[in-house]
Design a protein around this motif. Structure first.
Motif, mmCIF file in Angstrom:
data_model
loop_
_atom_site.group_PDB
_atom_site.id
_atom_site.type_symbol
_atom_site.label_atom_id
_atom_site.label_comp_id
_atom_site.label_asym_id
_atom_site.label_seq_id
_atom_site.Cartn_x
_atom_site.Cartn_y
_atom_site.Cartn_z
ATOM 1 N N ASN A 129 0.826 -1.210 0.000
ATOM 2 C CA ASN A 129 0.000 0.000 0.000
ATOM 3 C C ASN A 129 0.862 1.262 0.000
ATOM 4 O OD1 ASN A 129 -2.322 -1.496 0.036
ATOM 5 N ND2 ASN A 129 -2.665 -1.288 2.237
ATOM 6 N N ARG A 130 1.971 1.207 0.732
ATOM 7 C CA ARG A 130 2.867 2.365 0.794
ATOM 8 C C ARG A 130 3.430 2.689 -0.582
ATOM 9 N NH1 ARG A 130 7.885 1.010 3.789
ATOM 10 N NH2 ARG A 130 6.349 0.290 5.280
ATOM 11 N N TRP A 131 3.942 1.674 -1.273
ATOM 12 C CA TRP A 131 4.517 1.910 -2.595
ATOM 13 C C TRP A 131 3.466 2.310 -3.614
ATOM 14 C CZ3 TRP A 131 9.225 3.170 -3.274
ATOM 15 C CH2 TRP A 131 10.190 2.728 -2.383
ATOM 16 N N PHE A 132 2.281 1.736 -3.504
ATOM 17 C CA PHE A 132 1.195 2.121 -4.410
ATOM 18 C C PHE A 132 0.857 3.603 -4.229
ATOM 19 C CE2 PHE A 132 -3.328 2.830 -5.193
ATOM 20 C CZ PHE A 132 -3.376 2.516 -6.546
ATOM 21 N N THR A 133 0.777 4.046 -2.985
ATOM 22 C CA THR A 133 0.452 5.447 -2.713
ATOM 23 C C THR A 133 1.559 6.367 -3.211
ATOM 24 O OG1 THR A 133 -0.772 4.730 -0.753
ATOM 25 C CG2 THR A 133 -0.241 7.068 -0.912
ATOM 26 N N HIS A 134 2.804 6.018 -2.953
ATOM 27 C CA HIS A 134 3.924 6.813 -3.464
ATOM 28 C C HIS A 134 3.860 6.927 -4.986
ATOM 29 C CE1 HIS A 134 6.311 7.513 0.118
ATOM 30 N NE2 HIS A 134 6.339 6.226 0.419
ATOM 31 N N LEU A 135 3.725 5.787 -5.647
ATOM 32 C CA LEU A 135 3.711 5.781 -7.113
ATOM 33 C C LEU A 135 2.521 6.526 -7.690
ATOM 34 C CD1 LEU A 135 4.963 2.177 -7.910
ATOM 35 C CD2 LEU A 135 6.162 4.335 -8.307
ATOM 36 N N LEU A 136 1.357 6.366 -7.083
ATOM 37 C CA LEU A 136 0.169 7.059 -7.567
ATOM 38 C C LEU A 136 0.362 8.573 -7.496
ATOM 39 C CD1 LEU A 136 -2.792 6.866 -8.535
ATOM 40 C CD2 LEU A 136 -3.445 7.014 -6.130
ATOM 41 N N LEU A 137 0.837 9.058 -6.368
ATOM 42 C CA LEU A 137 1.052 10.501 -6.232
ATOM 43 C C LEU A 137 2.124 11.008 -7.190
ATOM 44 C CD1 LEU A 137 0.816 10.958 -2.373
ATOM 45 C CD2 LEU A 137 -0.701 11.960 -4.081
ATOM 46 N N ILE A 138 3.171 10.240 -7.380
ATOM 47 C CA ILE A 138 4.240 10.665 -8.284
ATOM 48 C C ILE A 138 3.761 10.698 -9.727
ATOM 49 C CG2 ILE A 138 6.469 9.967 -9.261
ATOM 50 C CD1 ILE A 138 7.216 9.067 -6.390
ATOM 51 N N VAL A 139 3.051 9.653 -10.160
ATOM 52 C CA VAL A 139 2.578 9.596 -11.551
ATOM 53 C C VAL A 139 1.565 10.705 -11.826
ATOM 54 C CG1 VAL A 139 1.236 8.204 -13.190
ATOM 55 C CG2 VAL A 139 3.103 7.166 -11.899
ATOM 56 N N VAL A 140 0.617 10.892 -10.930
ATOM 57 C CA VAL A 140 -0.372 11.953 -11.123
ATOM 58 C C VAL A 140 0.310 13.319 -11.078
ATOM 59 C CG1 VAL A 140 -2.426 13.049 -10.138
ATOM 60 C CG2 VAL A 140 -2.301 10.573 -10.291
ATOM 61 N N GLY A 141 1.261 13.491 -10.174
ATOM 62 C CA GLY A 141 1.996 14.752 -10.097
ATOM 63 C C GLY A 141 2.783 15.039 -11.357
ATOM 64 N N LEU A 142 3.455 14.025 -11.886
ATOM 65 C CA LEU A 142 4.208 14.211 -13.130
ATOM 66 C C LEU A 142 3.286 14.552 -14.300
ATOM 67 C CD1 LEU A 142 6.833 11.317 -12.861
ATOM 68 C CD2 LEU A 142 7.249 13.773 -12.635
ATOM 69 N N ALA A 143 2.158 13.856 -14.386
ATOM 70 C CA ALA A 143 1.209 14.138 -15.470
ATOM 71 C C ALA A 143 0.643 15.551 -15.353
ATOM 72 C CB ALA A 143 0.079 13.114 -15.453
ATOM 73 N N PHE A 144 0.244 15.945 -14.153
ATOM 74 C CA PHE A 144 -0.307 17.286 -13.945
ATOM 75 C C PHE A 144 0.762 18.353 -14.192
ATOM 76 C CE2 PHE A 144 -1.960 20.721 -11.109
ATOM 77 C CZ PHE A 144 -3.140 20.945 -11.806
ATOM 78 N N GLY A 145 1.969 18.083 -13.772
ATOM 79 C CA GLY A 145 3.057 19.025 -14.008
ATOM 80 C C GLY A 145 3.342 19.196 -15.488
ATOM 81 N N TRP A 146 3.362 18.092 -16.225
ATOM 82 C CA TRP A 146 3.623 18.178 -17.661
ATOM 83 C C TRP A 146 2.520 18.950 -18.371
ATOM 84 C CZ3 TRP A 146 1.142 16.316 -22.064
ATOM 85 C CH2 TRP A 146 1.879 16.473 -23.243
ATOM 86 N N VAL A 147 1.270 18.656 -18.042
ATOM 87 C CA VAL A 147 0.149 19.352 -18.686
ATOM 88 C C VAL A 147 0.227 20.848 -18.410
ATOM 89 C CG1 VAL A 147 -2.366 19.665 -18.610
ATOM 90 C CG2 VAL A 147 -1.400 17.373 -18.780
ATOM 91 N N ASN A 148 0.483 21.227 -17.172
ATOM 92 C CA ASN A 148 0.538 22.643 -16.848
ATOM 93 C C ASN A 148 1.736 23.344 -17.467
ATOM 94 O OD1 ASN A 148 -1.783 23.311 -15.433
ATOM 95 N ND2 ASN A 148 -1.016 22.345 -13.591
ATOM 96 N N SER A 149 2.855 22.663 -17.568
ATOM 97 C CA SER A 149 4.021 23.309 -18.182
ATOM 98 C C SER A 149 3.836 23.470 -19.689
ATOM 99 C CB SER A 149 5.296 22.525 -17.886
ATOM 100 O OG SER A 149 5.274 21.274 -18.525
ATOM 101 N N GLN A 150 3.017 22.639 -20.321
ATOM 102 C CA GLN A 150 2.763 22.741 -21.750
ATOM 103 C C GLN A 150 1.610 23.674 -22.082
ATOM 104 O OE1 GLN A 150 4.867 21.238 -23.958
ATOM 105 N NE2 GLN A 150 5.954 20.777 -22.063
ATOM 106 N N ARG A 151 0.749 23.923 -21.121
ATOM 107 C CA ARG A 151 -0.460 24.714 -21.358
ATOM 108 C C ARG A 151 -0.164 26.203 -21.563
ATOM 109 N NH1 ARG A 151 -5.823 24.827 -21.169
ATOM 110 N NH2 ARG A 151 -6.918 26.359 -19.923
ATOM 111 N N TYR A 152 0.812 26.702 -20.884
ATOM 112 C CA TYR A 152 1.115 28.127 -20.934
ATOM 113 C C TYR A 152 2.378 28.369 -21.754
ATOM 114 C CZ TYR A 152 -2.146 27.981 -17.079
ATOM 115 O OH TYR A 152 -3.252 27.756 -16.313
#
Length: 92
Positions: free
Chosen positions: A33-56
């Motif tokens: 559960n610990r690794w799943f939570t770490h990975l989920l937050l990292i993957v979603v964070g990377l995706a959100f970061g990429w989208v926002n850096s490309q949007r502007y």
């Protein structure tokens, strides 16, 4: 001035990300559960970061700061929840 504000936002959100990943092991029941939570937050964070850096239309350091702040923003709700859980454990 815009870079300074973005730098401040990035610092605050990355502190939330660090706090979240630091506190996750104290509130999960198993290693899986610990690794799943770490990975989920990292993957979603990377995706959100990429989208926002490309949007502007940004260049150089602004694009990097936009990515990093968006990555950190994903962690703010989790950091808040983990902080509240920690406070509740202290009271009991």
């Amino acid at each position: 001035m815009q870079i300074l504000a973005l730098l401040l936002l990035t610092c605050v959100t990355l502190v939330a990300a660090i706090y979240t990943h630091y506190r996750i092991p104290y509130h999960t029941t198993s290693t899986r559960n610990r690794w799943f939570t770490h990975l989920l937050l990292i993957v979603v964070g990377l995706a959100f970061g990429w989208v926002n850096s490309q949007r502007y239309i940004l260049s150089g350091i602004e694009e990097v700061l936009a990515f990093m702040s968006a990555f950190g923003i994903i962690h703010i709700p989790a950091a808040g929840i983990l902080f509240i859980k920690r406070q509740q454990k202290k009271q009991n």
